[in-house]
Design a protein around this motif. Structure first.
Motif, PDB file in Angstrom:
ATOM      1  N   GLN A 177       0.858  -1.181   0.000  1.00 20.91           N
ATOM      2  CA  GLN A 177       0.000   0.000   0.000  1.00 20.91           C
ATOM      3  C   GLN A 177       0.900   1.238   0.000  1.00 20.91           C
ATOM      4  O   GLN A 177       1.835   1.339   0.798  1.00 20.91           O
ATOM      5  N   TYR A 178       0.636   2.161  -0.906  1.00 20.25           N
ATOM      6  CA  TYR A 178       1.489   3.341  -1.063  1.00 20.25           C
ATOM      7  C   TYR A 178       1.575   4.163   0.221  1.00 20.25           C
ATOM      8  O   TYR A 178       2.634   4.644   0.585  1.00 20.25           O
ATOM      9  N   SER A 179       0.452   4.306   0.922  1.00 20.20           N
ATOM     10  CA  SER A 179       0.464   5.099   2.152  1.00 20.20           C
ATOM     11  C   SER A 179       1.419   4.503   3.182  1.00 20.20           C
ATOM     12  O   SER A 179       2.086   5.232   3.915  1.00 20.20           O
ATOM     13  N   GLN A 180       1.518   3.191   3.231  1.00 19.44           N
ATOM     14  CA  GLN A 180       2.437   2.549   4.171  1.00 19.44           C
ATOM     15  C   GLN A 180       3.884   2.692   3.708  1.00 19.44           C
ATOM     16  O   GLN A 180       4.782   2.906   4.514  1.00 19.44           O
ATOM     17  N   SER A 181       4.126   2.586   2.428  1.00 18.03           N
ATOM     18  CA  SER A 181       5.480   2.770   1.890  1.00 18.03           C
ATOM     19  C   SER A 181       5.957   4.183   2.138  1.00 18.03           C
ATOM     20  O   SER A 181       7.091   4.415   2.526  1.00 18.03           O
TER      21      SER A 181
END
Length: 69
Positions: free
Chosen positions: A58-62
């Protein structure tokens, strides 16, 4: 009638940047495909970063992980 859908994450994309995208994509279709600008439609969808993923993550986690470094 060309229709182009641009999807970007919802990270501070300004109205000016959106206008530049719309104008630039319209110009490309006019120049390359000889389409009429008055029948060319560009839609920009802003996707929440929690709904965006790449490389199996997930981009938000990255992004959160990068900001913590």
């Amino acid at each position: 009638m060309p229709y182009v859908n641009i999807k970007v994450t919802d990270e501070n994309v300004t109205d000016h940047q959106k206008q530049q995208l719309i104008k630039g994509v319209t110009n490309l279709l006019v120049e390359i495909l000889h389409k009429k600008p008055e029948t060319t439609h560009i839609v920009i969808d802003e996707v929440p970063i929690t709904n965006w993923g790449f490389n199996g993550k997930q981009y938000s986690q990255s992004k959160k992980f990068k900001n913590e470094k």
